[in-house]
Design a protein around this motif. Structure first.
Motif, short mmCIF file in Angstrom:
data_model
loop_
_atom_site.label_atom_id
_atom_site.label_comp_id
_atom_site.label_asym_id
_atom_site.label_seq_id
_atom_site.Cartn_x
_atom_site.Cartn_y
_atom_site.Cartn_z
N SER A 29 0.84 -1.22 0.00
CA SER A 29 0.00 0.00 0.00
C SER A 29 0.87 1.26 0.00
CB SER A 29 -0.90 0.05 1.24
OG SER A 29 -1.72 -1.07 1.29
N LEU A 49 0.95 6.90 -6.63
CA LEU A 49 -0.22 7.75 -6.93
C LEU A 49 0.08 9.20 -6.58
CD1 LEU A 49 -3.15 5.53 -5.56
CD2 LEU A 49 -2.42 5.80 -7.94
N TYR A 58 -16.27 -4.59 -4.34
CA TYR A 58 -16.99 -4.80 -3.07
C TYR A 58 -18.48 -5.00 -3.36
CZ TYR A 58 -12.71 -3.12 -0.89
OH TYR A 58 -11.42 -2.97 -0.50
N LYS A 84 -11.73 2.84 10.29
CA LYS A 84 -10.42 3.42 10.68
C LYS A 84 -10.19 4.77 9.99
CE LYS A 84 -6.86 1.31 8.57
NZ LYS A 84 -5.86 0.29 8.23
N VAL A 120 -11.51 4.85 6.16
CA VAL A 120 -11.29 3.84 5.10
C VAL A 120 -12.46 3.82 4.12
CG1 VAL A 120 -11.08 1.39 4.57
CG2 VAL A 120 -9.84 2.32 6.48
N CYS A 150 -12.74 6.20 1.23
CA CYS A 150 -11.69 6.12 0.20
C CYS A 150 -12.04 5.08 -0.85
CB CYS A 150 -10.36 5.69 0.81
SG CYS A 150 -9.78 6.72 2.15
N SER A 151 -11.65 5.34 -2.10
CA SER A 151 -11.67 4.27 -3.10
C SER A 151 -10.54 3.31 -2.74
CB SER A 151 -11.48 4.83 -4.50
OG SER A 151 -10.26 5.55 -4.57
N PRO A 152 -10.68 2.03 -3.10
CA PRO A 152 -9.64 1.07 -2.74
C PRO A 152 -8.52 0.97 -3.79
CG PRO A 152 -11.53 -0.06 -3.66
CD PRO A 152 -11.86 1.40 -3.70
N CYS A 211 -13.21 9.36 -6.09
CA CYS A 211 -12.01 8.72 -5.53
C CYS A 211 -12.06 8.79 -4.01
CB CYS A 211 -10.75 9.35 -6.08
SG CYS A 211 -10.74 11.14 -5.99
N LYS A 243 -15.59 4.05 -5.42
CA LYS A 243 -15.66 3.57 -4.04
C LYS A 243 -16.06 2.10 -3.95
CE LYS A 243 -15.60 3.19 0.17
NZ LYS A 243 -15.19 1.82 -0.17
C1 LIG Z 1 -7.73 3.52 2.28
C2 LIG Z 1 -6.44 2.73 2.09
C3 LIG Z 1 -5.26 3.56 2.65
C4 LIG Z 1 -6.57 1.42 2.87
O1 LIG Z 1 -5.41 0.68 2.69
P1 LIG Z 1 -4.87 -0.30 3.83
O2 LIG Z 1 -5.02 0.34 5.17
O3 LIG Z 1 -3.50 -0.73 3.41
O4 LIG Z 1 -5.91 -1.47 3.76
P2 LIG Z 1 -5.58 -3.01 3.57
O5 LIG Z 1 -5.18 -3.24 2.13
O6 LIG Z 1 -4.64 -3.45 4.64
O7 LIG Z 1 -7.01 -3.67 3.77
C5 LIG Z 1 -7.54 -3.95 5.05
C6 LIG Z 1 -8.99 -4.31 4.89
O8 LIG Z 1 -9.75 -3.14 4.53
C7 LIG Z 1 -10.40 -3.34 3.26
N1 LIG Z 1 -10.25 -2.08 2.52
C8 LIG Z 1 -9.11 -1.51 2.10
N2 LIG Z 1 -9.38 -0.35 1.48
C9 LIG Z 1 -10.73 -0.21 1.50
C10 LIG Z 1 -11.60 0.78 1.00
N3 LIG Z 1 -11.13 1.86 0.36
N4 LIG Z 1 -12.93 0.61 1.17
C11 LIG Z 1 -13.41 -0.48 1.83
N5 LIG Z 1 -12.62 -1.46 2.34
C12 LIG Z 1 -11.29 -1.31 2.17
C13 LIG Z 1 -9.64 -4.48 2.59
O9 LIG Z 1 -10.47 -5.18 1.68
C14 LIG Z 1 -9.25 -5.33 3.78
O10 LIG Z 1 -10.38 -6.10 4.17
P3 LIG Z 1 -10.19 -7.61 4.69
O11 LIG Z 1 -9.34 -7.51 5.93
O12 LIG Z 1 -11.60 -8.06 4.94
O13 LIG Z 1 -9.51 -8.33 3.57
C15 LIG Z 1 -6.19 2.39 0.61
O14 LIG Z 1 -7.32 1.70 0.10
C16 LIG Z 1 -5.97 3.65 -0.22
O15 LIG Z 1 -4.86 4.18 -0.23
N6 LIG Z 1 -6.98 4.16 -0.93
C17 LIG Z 1 -6.86 5.37 -1.72
C18 LIG Z 1 -6.34 5.05 -3.10
C19 LIG Z 1 -6.07 6.32 -3.86
O16 LIG Z 1 -5.49 7.28 -3.36
N7 LIG Z 1 -6.45 6.36 -5.15
C20 LIG Z 1 -6.26 7.48 -6.00
C21 LIG Z 1 -7.26 8.51 -5.72
S1 LIG Z 1 -6.92 10.07 -6.48
#
Ligand SMILES: CC(C)(COP(=O)(O)OP(=O)(O)OC[C@H]1O[C@@H](n2cnc3c(N)ncnc32)[C@H](O)[C@@H]1OP(=O)(O)O)[C@@H](O)C(=O)NCCC(=O)NCCS
Length: 387
Positions: free
Chosen positions: A120, A127, A184, A197, A205, A208-210, A286, A330
């Motif tokens: 991540s 990004l 999802y 979180k 969380v 945020c988009s994943p 996003c 999302k």
């Molecule tokens: C929000 C974010 C930081 C979470 O990442 P993370 O803390 O490393 O999360 P993990 O990959 O460890 O996932 C932990 C759990 O949360 C879930 N999860 C992760 N991101 C999620 C999201 N955005 N929405 C819902 N669930 C999410 C995972 O599926 C996982 O579930 P599980 O334990 O049941 O398998 C990451 O999704 C992110 O950076 N998103 C933004 C992406 C972005 O910036 N895109 C460009 C936009 S301009």
């Protein structure tokens, strides 16, 4: 200028596709799109491919040569397009211009990103390069924190609440639960979002988009030839693009995206429609705050009223205007380079009446809104069923 129609679309399932490589993803989506258009690779004259960070995420550059090779399209011209998270949307618009101008007849436009093979942290850093590397990312401002700043300011100026932002996620997960391509496919409650979180306050969380793997492909032809390939051609009646200052601190306001406002104004004029004529829209959520700003900047409500409009359910499926029926970034997921082309696929299915449980009744006019980075690029397309 010639009129341009979409005659085929194809997607892979979005998600953590560890058993599919980058080339598998785009080839799968391409095969589906060609089959949807009743075409073979030999019919294609040119390829435009959007990917944002293949070099950083999988160590592969020169990706459109790779796509043409693996899709069996050589020796047609194959051109990469990069505009951060708007790479797919700009690739689509580039393909549209190639057909409209008469340079090419049958164009394949693809978007693809493989994001889950690295940590991540590495994704956040890759990004973050779509913002101002020197003045934002280097100082620690990743994308969640940039959008958190916009959210805080929107809350301050307009009284937008965390609950209103959370309603975007609840709605988009509801739609994603009805989309077999979505990352999802489960509904969530307001409580799920509010108790999730904190990533960068006030964004959690579920705001945020994943991080997502996925690919999307669309096939474009001149409208006058479209009925050779499909009974339901969907015309791109407008395609507009604008840019803005890269860094947030250089902008006059961070509660609106001027590139969206300008691209939308041009697109509405080109299509000769108004915001009230749009039945279904795929907008760039996003982060949940981004959807609120998008529906305001696209003119679906007055500035500052995006939160209220969402909380009142006016952007839900088959409400006043159905926003993000695919589940949006999302719920459906956000493989950054693919998103702009996936939005086109969703609108094509809606206008053909093929969206199943998430079908917008009587949808005739659809809009896509694809943003690069924190808003320095924006593409708006308007599509209609061809008569
Ligand atoms: C929000 C974010 C930081 C979470 O990442 P993370 O803390 O490393 O999360 P993990 O990959 O460890 O996932 C932990 C759990 O949360 C879930 N999860 C992760 N991101 C999620 C999201 N955005 N929405 C819902 N669930 C999410 C995972 O599926 C996982 O579930 P599980 O334990 O049941 O398998 C990451 O999704 C992110 O950076 N998103 C933004 C992406 C972005 O910036 N895109 C460009 C936009 S301009």
């Amino acid at each position: 200028m010639r009129r341009v129609a979409v005659v085929g679309v194809g997607l892979t399932k979005f998600g953590e596709n560890w058993d599919h490589s980058f080339r598998d993803l785009i080839t799968d989506a391409g095969i589906h799109a060609l089959a949807d258009a009743n075409m073979s690779g030999a019919d294609i004259d040119a390829l435009y491919g959007g990917t944002m960070a293949a070099g950083r995420l999988i160590g592969q550059e020169h990706i459109t040569a790779l796509i043409a090779d693996f899709m069996g399209l050589n020796p047609i011209p194959a051109t990469r397009v990069e505009a951060a998270c708007a790479s797919g949307g700009v690739a689509l618009r580039t393909g549209y211009m190639a057909v409209a101008s008469g340079i090419h007849d049958h164009v394949v436009v693809g978007g693809v990103e493989k994001m889950t093979d690295v940590s991540s942290g590495e994704v956040a850093s890759a990004l973050g390069g779509a913002g101002d590397q020197e003045w934002e990312l280097f100082m620690g401002a990743t994308f969640p924190s940039l959008y958190a700043l916009m959210a805080r300011r929107h809350m301050h100026e307009y009284g937008t609440t965390e609950e209103q932002m959370a309603q975007v996620a609840v709605k988009n997960h509801y739609n994603a639960a009805r989309n077999k391509y979505a990352q999802y496919q489960k509904e969530i409650t307001l409580e799920t979002v509010m108790k999730s979180k904190v990533i960068s306050s006030p964004l959690k969380v579920f705001d945020c988009s994943p991080i997502t793997d996925g690919a999307a492909v669309a096939i474009l032809v001149p409208l006058e030839q479209a009925r050779k390939y499909t009974d339901t051609p969907i015309e791109i009646v407008a395609s507009a693009q604008a840019s803005d200052k890269l860094s947030l601190h250089s902008r006059e306001s961070i509660t609106r995206l001027d590139a969206t406002i300008i691209a939308a104004k041009k697109a509405y004029a080109q299509a000769k429609v108004e915001p009230k004529d749009i039945d279904v829209a795929e907008v760039h959520d996003c982060f949940t705050i981004a959807e609120l700003m998008a529906i305001e900047d696209l003119g679906f409500c007055r500035k500052g009223e995006g939160g209220k409009m969402t909380a009142q359910g006016e952007t839900a499926l088959n409400a006043k205007i159905s926003v993000n029926t695919s589940g949006g970034l999302k719920g459906c997921g956000h493989p950054v380079g693919a998103t702009g082309v996936k939005q086109i696929a969703e609108i094509v299915w809606q206008l053909r009446g093929q969206a199943g449980d998430r079908q917008v009744k009587g949808a005739e006019v659809g809009l896509t809104h694809n943003v690069g980075g924190s808003g320095a690029t924006c593409v708006v397309n308007i599509l209609k069923r061809a008569n």
